[in-house]
Design an enzyme around this catalytic site. Structure first.
Site, PDB file in Angstrom:
ATOM      1  N   ASP A 180     -13.132   4.453  -3.087  1.00  0.00           N
ATOM      2  CA  ASP A 180     -13.396   3.032  -2.602  1.00  0.00           C
ATOM      3  C   ASP A 180     -14.166   2.819  -4.408  1.00  0.00           C
ATOM      4  OD1 ASP A 180     -11.431   2.058  -1.563  1.00  0.00           O
ATOM      5  OD2 ASP A 180     -13.418   2.261   0.476  1.00  0.00           O
ATOM      6  N   ILE A 186      -3.941   0.347  -2.565  1.00  0.00           N
ATOM      7  CA  ILE A 186      -4.067  -0.720  -2.369  1.00  0.00           C
ATOM      8  C   ILE A 186      -5.859  -1.380  -2.267  1.00  0.00           C
ATOM      9  CG2 ILE A 186      -4.121  -3.233  -1.936  1.00  0.00           C
ATOM     10  CD1 ILE A 186      -1.581  -2.900  -2.125  1.00  0.00           C
ATOM     11  N   ASP A 187      -6.608  -1.146  -2.971  1.00  0.00           N
ATOM     12  CA  ASP A 187      -8.271  -0.935  -2.324  1.00  0.00           C
ATOM     13  C   ASP A 187      -8.411  -2.685  -2.598  1.00  0.00           C
ATOM     14  OD1 ASP A 187     -10.955  -0.546  -2.177  1.00  0.00           O
ATOM     15  OD2 ASP A 187     -11.006  -0.827  -4.665  1.00  0.00           O
ATOM     16  N   GLU A 193      -5.122   7.228   0.454  1.00  0.00           N
ATOM     17  CA  GLU A 193      -5.970   6.215   1.704  1.00  0.00           C
ATOM     18  C   GLU A 193      -4.492   6.943   2.601  1.00  0.00           C
ATOM     19  OE1 GLU A 193      -7.644   2.545   1.752  1.00  0.00           O
ATOM     20  OE2 GLU A 193      -7.923   2.457   3.441  1.00  0.00           O
ATOM     21  N   ASP A 246      -6.428   4.564  -4.471  1.00  0.00           N
ATOM     22  CA  ASP A 246      -6.269   3.689  -3.484  1.00  0.00           C
ATOM     23  C   ASP A 246      -5.247   3.383  -4.044  1.00  0.00           C
ATOM     24  OD1 ASP A 246      -6.899   1.987  -1.058  1.00  0.00           O
ATOM     25  OD2 ASP A 246      -9.207   1.775  -1.572  1.00  0.00           O
ATOM     26  N   THR A 266      -7.233  -4.579   0.606  1.00  0.00           N
ATOM     27  CA  THR A 266      -6.312  -4.897   1.458  1.00  0.00           C
ATOM     28  C   THR A 266      -6.169  -6.065   1.576  1.00  0.00           C
ATOM     29  OG1 THR A 266      -4.945  -2.595   1.801  1.00  0.00           O
ATOM     30  CG2 THR A 266      -4.927  -4.077   3.151  1.00  0.00           C
ATOM     31  N   ASP A 281       0.923  -1.496   0.116  1.00  0.00           N
ATOM     32  CA  ASP A 281      -0.361  -0.067  -0.024  1.00  0.00           C
ATOM     33  C   ASP A 281       1.094   1.460   0.111  1.00  0.00           C
ATOM     34  OD1 ASP A 281      -3.077  -0.569   1.092  1.00  0.00           O
ATOM     35  OD2 ASP A 281      -1.569  -1.993   1.756  1.00  0.00           O
TER      36      ASP A 281
HETATM   37  P1  AMP Z   1     -14.240  -5.027  -0.663  1.00  0.00           P
HETATM   38  O1  AMP Z   1     -12.747  -5.610  -1.347  1.00  0.00           O
HETATM   39  O2  AMP Z   1     -14.958  -4.784  -1.806  1.00  0.00           O
HETATM   40  O3  AMP Z   1     -14.830  -5.396   0.334  1.00  0.00           O
HETATM   41  O4  AMP Z   1     -14.179  -3.225   0.005  1.00  0.00           O
HETATM   42  C1  AMP Z   1     -13.013  -2.570   0.230  1.00  0.00           C
HETATM   43  C2  AMP Z   1     -13.309  -1.372   1.223  1.00  0.00           C
HETATM   44  O5  AMP Z   1     -14.937  -2.285   1.125  1.00  0.00           O
HETATM   45  C3  AMP Z   1     -12.252  -1.466   1.600  1.00  0.00           C
HETATM   46  O6  AMP Z   1     -11.176  -0.256   1.100  1.00  0.00           O
HETATM   47  C4  AMP Z   1     -12.854   0.167   3.223  1.00  0.00           C
HETATM   48  O7  AMP Z   1     -12.356   0.842   2.496  1.00  0.00           O
HETATM   49  C5  AMP Z   1     -14.293  -0.474   2.801  1.00  0.00           C
HETATM   50  N1  AMP Z   1     -15.308  -0.709   3.605  1.00  0.00           N
HETATM   51  C6  AMP Z   1     -14.510  -1.149   4.840  1.00  0.00           C
HETATM   52  N2  AMP Z   1     -15.431  -0.575   5.578  1.00  0.00           N
HETATM   53  C7  AMP Z   1     -16.551  -0.790   4.622  1.00  0.00           C
HETATM   54  C8  AMP Z   1     -17.868  -0.803   5.623  1.00  0.00           C
HETATM   55  N3  AMP Z   1     -18.021  -1.713   7.127  1.00  0.00           N
HETATM   56  N4  AMP Z   1     -18.828  -0.942   4.731  1.00  0.00           N
HETATM   57  C9  AMP Z   1     -18.745  -0.925   3.790  1.00  0.00           C
HETATM   58  N5  AMP Z   1     -16.374  -0.368   2.990  1.00  0.00           N
HETATM   59  C10 AMP Z   1     -15.743  -0.858   3.617  1.00  0.00           C
HETATM   60 MG    MG Z   2     -10.029   0.370  -0.871  1.00  0.00          MG
END
Ligand code: AMP
Ligand code: MG
Length: 320
Positions: A262, A118-119, A67, A116, A121, A44
Site C-alpha cells: 500500500d 488494485i490499490d 496482495e 497491489d 478496490t 484485481d
Molecule cells: P485508501 O484508498 O488510501 O483508503 O487505501 C486503501 C488501502 O487501505 C487498502 O488497500 C487497504 O489495504 C488499506 N486498509 C484497509 N483497512 C485499513 C485500515 N483500517 N487502516 C489503514 N488502511 C487500511
Molecule cells: Mg491496497
C-alpha cells in the site's frame, strides 16, 4: 535498473488497461468479499495475473509479494468469476490464470517485488480513483516504483490516465497511460506559512479523520483538503498538486499495521520527486519486516518543506 523499469512499466500499463476495461462494464457479480471483509474483483485478479506473469518471465528468480491469491477462484462457487477473468485474458487457460496469480505468493527477501494489483478496490467499485502499484525493494528500500492511475487525468486535454514511475537516484516521472513522452515531476514548494493542501482517504475507516481535522484547523483558512482513494494520493503529491498526505491510524483499529504494497511504490515516487515520508512520529518507514510496516504507526507524506511542522503539530495534538 532500466531492464527492471521497462518490464515493470509495460506490465503496469497492460494491467491498468484491463482494470479500466473491467471498470467500464462493472456488475455486482464481478466482486467477492475476502475473509478480512475487504472486496476483491475480476480486475484485481486479472491485474495480478498479468503483472506477475510479466515479471516472472523476465526475472524468474525475483520473488513477488502481492496482495491476492487464487485460492478462492479454485472454489466451485467462484467458477463464474474465473470465467469472467478469462474473458479479459482471452488467450489464457484457466490454469495459466490461477498459476500466474499465485506467482504473487512469494516471500520478502533481499530483492523482491511487491504488488497491489488494485490499490483502492473500494474506490474502483465506486468508479472513483484506484492504482495498480508495483515496487522493487532491495535491502529493505523501495528502489523502483510504478503507479498506474487510470482515472487520474494526465492533463486537462488527456484523460486517458496517468502512469508514474521512479527509480532510485533518477528522479520521478509522469506520462499519459496512452503513451507519449514522460515529464519529470517535483513536489511543491509550499511551506507552513502559505496554503497547505491535504490529501486524505475517502474511506473513513482507513484513517483518523478527527485528528486530521484538528491538525488542519491549525492552518485555519490556509488548509485545503481533497480526498482520493489509493496511492493516487502519492501520485498527486509527487506532481506538486498537493502538499501533505495524512494516514493516521483509525483509533478503533489500534492493531492495524500498514501493508508494504500500500506504500512502497508511492514512497519511491514521492522520494524521487523531492518529498518525504515517515510514520506519524517522524520515524523512517521500515520496509524490512516482511509484509507489514510492523514498527511504524500511520504514514505522513509531505513535500519535505512541511514535514517537521506536521510531525511536531501531530505529536503535540496527540496529547491533547
Ligand atoms: P485508501 O484508498 O488510501 O483508503 O487505501 C486503501 C488501502 O487501505 C487498502 O488497500 C487497504 O489495504 C488499506 N486498509 C484497509 N483497512 C485499513 C485500515 N483500517 N487502516 C489503514 N488502511 C487500511
Ligand atoms: Mg491496497
Amino acid at each position: 535498473m532500466k531492464e527492471y523499469l521497462d518490464v515493470a512499466l509495460r506490465a503496469v500499463r497492460q494491467a491498468s488497461e484491463i482494470c479500466a476495461a473491467v471498470q467500464k462494464q462493472l456488475v455486482a457479480e464481478d466482486s467477492l468479499t475476502k475473509k478480512d471483509r475487504s472486496p476483491v474483483t475480476v480486475a484485481d485478479f486479472a491485474s495480478q495475473a498479468v503483472v506477475c506473469r510479466a515479471l516472472h518471465e523476465a526475472f524468474p528468480h525475483i520473488p513477488i509479494v502481492a496482495e491476492e491469491d487464487a485460492n478462492s477462484l479454485r472454489e466451485t462457487e467462484n467458477r463464474e468469476l474465473l470465467k469472467k477473468i478469462q474473458s479479459f485474458l482471452p488467450d489464457w487457460s484457466e490454469t495459466e490464470i490461477l498459476q500466474s496469480i499465485d506467482l504473487g505468493n512469494g516471500e520478502p527477501g533481499n530483492l523482491f517485488w511487491t504488488l497491489d494489483p488494485i490499490d483502492g478496490t473500494k474506490g474502483f467499485l465506486r468508479k472513483d480513483q484506484y492504482a495498480v502499484a508495483l515496487a522493487l525493494l532491495k535491502d529493505g528500500q523501495p528502489i523502483l516504483g510504478v503507479l498506474g492511475c487510470p482515472n487520474l487525468p494526465f492533463s486537462p486535454e488527456d484523460k486517458s490516465g496517468t502512469l508514474m514511475y521512479a527509480s532510485q537516484g533518477a528522479g520521478s516521472f509522469a506520462l499519459s497511460l496512452s503513451g507519449g513522452e514522460p515529464i519529470r515531476v517535483h513536489v511543491s514548494q509550499n511551506g507552513p506559512d502559505g496554503i497547505v493542501r491535504f490529501l486524505e482517504s475517502v474511506e473513513a475507516g482507513h484513517s483518523n479523520h478527527s485528528l486530521q481535522g484538528q491538525l488542519m484547523a491549525h492552518f485555519g483558512e490556509r488548509a485545503q483538503s481533497v480526498r482520493y482513494d489509493s496511492q493516487v494520493k502519492y501520485a498527486v503529491l509527487a506532481q506538486g498538486l498537493a502538499d501533505v498526505y495524512l494516514r493516521l491510524p483509525n483509533p478503533s483499529q489500534p492493531d492495524y499495521r500498514e501493508k508494504i504494497w500500500d506504500h512502497a511504490a508511492g514512497y519511491a515516487i514521492v522520494k524521487e520527486a523531492g518529498g518525504q515520508a515517515t510514520d506519524m512520529f517522524g520515524k523512517p518507514l521500515e520496509f524490512f519486516h516482511g509484509k507489514k510496516l510492523i514498527n511504524n504507526r500511520g504514514v505522513v507524506v509531505t513535500n519535505g518543506k512541511l514535514h517537521d511542522t506536521i510531525i511536531a503539530l501531530l505529536n503535540g495534538k496527540q496529547n491533547d
